[in-house]
Each structure stands twice: as C-alpha cells, then as structure tokens.
Scaffold this active site. Structure first.
Site, PDB file in Angstrom:
ATOM      1  CB  SER A  17     -33.279-104.773 -83.724  1.00  0.00           C
ATOM      2  OG  SER A  17     -32.109-105.406 -84.226  1.00  0.00           O
ATOM      3  CG  ASP A  66     -31.178 -99.838 -88.729  1.00  0.00           C
ATOM      4  OD1 ASP A  66     -29.959 -99.669 -88.877  1.00  0.00           O
ATOM      5  OD2 ASP A  66     -31.668-100.962 -88.550  1.00  0.00           O
ATOM      6  CG  HIS A 117     -41.026 -97.406 -85.918  1.00  0.00           C
ATOM      7  ND1 HIS A 117     -40.227 -98.444 -85.514  1.00  0.00           N
ATOM      8  CD2 HIS A 117     -41.585 -96.892 -84.794  1.00  0.00           C
ATOM      9  CE1 HIS A 117     -40.318 -98.563 -84.198  1.00  0.00           C
ATOM     10  NE2 HIS A 117     -41.141 -97.637 -83.740  1.00  0.00           N
ATOM     11  CG  ASP A 162     -36.192-100.838 -83.133  1.00  0.00           C
ATOM     12  OD1 ASP A 162     -37.280-100.250 -83.011  1.00  0.00           O
ATOM     13  OD2 ASP A 162     -35.580-100.942 -84.225  1.00  0.00           O
ATOM     14  CG  HIS A 163     -39.647-103.125 -84.390  1.00  0.00           C
ATOM     15  ND1 HIS A 163     -40.949-102.795 -84.695  1.00  0.00           N
ATOM     16  CD2 HIS A 163     -38.876-102.240 -85.053  1.00  0.00           C
ATOM     17  CE1 HIS A 163     -40.949-101.752 -85.512  1.00  0.00           C
ATOM     18  NE2 HIS A 163     -39.702-101.382 -85.743  1.00  0.00           N
ATOM     19  CE  LYS A 199     -37.440 -94.963 -95.126  1.00  0.00           C
ATOM     20  NZ  LYS A 199     -37.469 -96.256 -94.440  1.00  0.00           N
ATOM     21  CG  HIS A 255     -39.262-100.722 -90.796  1.00  0.00           C
ATOM     22  ND1 HIS A 255     -40.473-101.181 -90.356  1.00  0.00           N
ATOM     23  CD2 HIS A 255     -38.708-100.060 -89.744  1.00  0.00           C
ATOM     24  CE1 HIS A 255     -40.653-100.816 -89.090  1.00  0.00           C
ATOM     25  NE2 HIS A 255     -39.600-100.139 -88.698  1.00  0.00           N
TER      26      HIS A 255
END
Ligand code: G3H
Ligand code: 13P
Ligand code: ZN
Length: 317
Positions: free
Chosen positions: A48, A255, A210, A81-82, A183, A179
């Site tokens: 990231s 992650d 994701h 990532d992103h 959640k 994320h």
C-alpha cells in the site's frame, strides 16, 4: 519468481482465488513466503502507499528480492494496493512491480475511466497488469473514509462498460465487504447476486474482493483477554471465499486478519512476560503464527496445492 497477476488469474479463474496479502516489514514477508511454501500456493504481495512510506519504498523491494532468494520456488505477483495515478506511474517506472491497482473509485464514472485508461496504457506498454475499482466499499481506504451510508455496491452494467472502456485486467467490486475489523452491523454475507450479475455481463474477467478478512472470533477473544478493546469486531465468513471464487472472484485481499495475528501474539507475549524487552522472541513467534495463518487462508481460498500447476502454466511460452 515474480509473475503478473494476469498470469495467475489465467490459471485460477472460476476455480480458486489467489490470496493477496499486504506486507510492511521483514517479519510479515518471511511468514508470508513460509506459509505459501508450506501450502504450495501462488500468492500476491500487496504494497500500500502507507507501506511504501512506513520505512522506505526501496526497503520493501530489497526485502522481497531477498525473500525470493530464500524461497526460490515461490511464484507471486508484486502489486501496488489502492494506488493513485502518480504512485501507479512510479511503480510502473520502477521495473519491480508486476501489477498495480489504480483506485479512482471515489471519482465520478467518467473521471475514473479517464484516469484508469492512462494507467492501463502506461502499464500494458511494460507488460504490467492493472486492477481498477468501481463502486465504493465502506470503511477506511488509505486516507479516505467512506461513511456506511455512502458505500455503494458495484452496478453490473457499469462494470461491463468500464471493462470495455478502460481495458483494465481485473476489477475490484463493492459486493458487501468493507476494510478493517468491523465489517457488518447486521447480517453477515456477501452479495452473491451482484457477483453473479457481474460475471454474467463480464464472463472470464477476474473480479477482486477487497475487505475480505474474516476477523476470527477466537483471535478477537484472545486479544481482548490480553487487554485489547476490539468488542464487536466481525468479518467475512471464510467459507464464502470459494463460492465467490467459482463465480469469478479471483483475487481476495487480506490485511486486517494478519494484523490481528500480530496483535494477539504481542499482547499475549508481553502480558505473560512483563519483564521481557527483547523484540526477537515475540517476532519469532509471530513469523511462525503468520505462516500458519497464511497456509490456512490458502486452504480456504482453494489456492493451496496449486503451485506445480501454476509453475507449468507460467513457464509455457
Ligand atoms: O486497504 C487497505 C489495506 O488494508 C492497506 O492498509 O493503507 O494501512 O497499509 P494501509
Ligand atoms: P481487510 O481490511 O479486510 O483485510 O482488507 C484488505 C484490503 O482490501 C486491502 O486492499
Ligand atoms: Zn482494499
């Protein structure tokens, strides 16, 4: 061996998902390579923007190049990532990354298409794969926080158009996850009807999930028992990974669960050994526990045991 995500997806599509794991340091990297070696699985290393600035972006590169020598049989992609456009271009120019994610999902559709197209053009000129994102996950993505009410699921018709307009290789879709460690407030489940509708309109196109951590309740219990405050943390049901993979979800991002392993190991270690101040004993436990965790995830994703098949496929010219 570093390969593109596209090479991995060709083998995996519709059968299993490739685990995409974020790394920030040596301990995570060693645990990741070890866990994938033990479970004979291909994998995707995700980096990231936050990870690139944690120590130094070149530090991660050096760690991965060294891990490659320690585990010469590993087959994996190195993926941003992103990314924003500037970071994607930096990774494309680096000659190290084999895959980038351009995340312009917070922009209007047309602008998302425009930015993604520019990244696809630059990446494909160098044989690098591109993941883009359409729809908005709830929770925190890098420095952007999406309030629950503003999260919106991916529109399957827009997904079809987006693939056609941008030429991206894979698409991160909002299908009910978010994320982080918190959640779901109500019922916990993926939106399989959306996944199926996207697959119908975009057959053969790899989709990315994701926010796929499962936030194991035993992990949360142990962290809280050792002084943590994670009451109410909840994640995706691991048994939904494979049904999603059968419907075209070919990359599954994890992650948070790895961070929970780290937190549990270190909280318990220092609770039980309050006089300790050497970081290596808990670091060693973490690497072993992280490897076990990765091997378990690969079993759930269906990627465990596929390494020989993947090696044969990527070695074909
Ligand atoms: O989607 C975000 C990933 O979990 C990376 O998190 O930006 O804190 O490294 P990070
Ligand atoms: P989790 O927070 O569920 O682990 O998701 C990670 C992710 O999507 C990284 O891009
Ligand atoms: Zn993500």
């Amino acid at each position: 061996m570093i390969v593109t995500t596209q090479q991995l997806f060709k083998v995996a599509y519709g059968r299993f998902a490739v685990g995409a794991y974020n790394i920030n340091n040596v301990e995570q990297t060693m645990g990741l390579f070890r866990g994938c070696f033990d479970s004979k699985a291909p994998f995707i290393i995700q980096i990231s923007k936050g990870a690139r600035s944690y120590t130094h972006k070149l530090m991660l590169e050096a760690i991965i190049r060294t891990a490659d020598q320690v585990f010469p049989e590993a087959i994996y992609a190195v993926h941003l990532d992103h990314g924003d456009e500037a970071t994607c271009m930096d990774c494309i120019a680096s000659g190290f990354y084999s895959s980038v994610m351009i995340d312009a999902s917070h922009d209007p559709f047309e602008k998302n298409v425009e930015i993604t197209k520019r990244v696809v053009q630059a990446a494909h000129a160098k044989g690098i794969s591109v993941e883009a994102e359409l729809g908005m996950l709830g929770g925190v993505e890098e420095d952007i926080k999406v309030e629950d009410g503003n999260a919106c699921l991916t529109d399957p018709a827009q997904a079809e158009e987006f693939f056609k307009l941008t030429g991206c290789d894979s698409l991160a879709c909002a299908i009910g996850t978010s994320h982080g460690a918190f959640k779901f407030k109500g019922k916990q489940s993926l939106h399989f009807e959306i996944i199926e509708a996207i697959q119908q309109r975009c057959p053969g196109k790899p989709l990315v999930m994701h926010g796929s951590s499962s936030v194991p309740q035993e992990e949360v219990r142990r962290i809280n028992a050792a002084g943590g405050q994670l009451a109410g943390a909840v994640g995706v049901d691991e048994n939904e990974y494979l049904p999603a993979a059968k419907r075209g979800v070919t990359k599954i991002n994890i992650d948070t669960d790895g961070r929970l392993v780290w937190t549990r190991v270190h909280r318990e270690f220092f609770r039980d050994k309050p006089a300790e101040f050497d970081f290596r004993p808990p670091g060693k436990i973490f690497m072993a526990e992280y490897a076990k965790f990765i091997a378990h995830k690969n079993e759930k994703l269906g990627s465990a045991g596929t390494l020989d098949e993947v090696r044969a496929a990527v070695s074909k010219k």
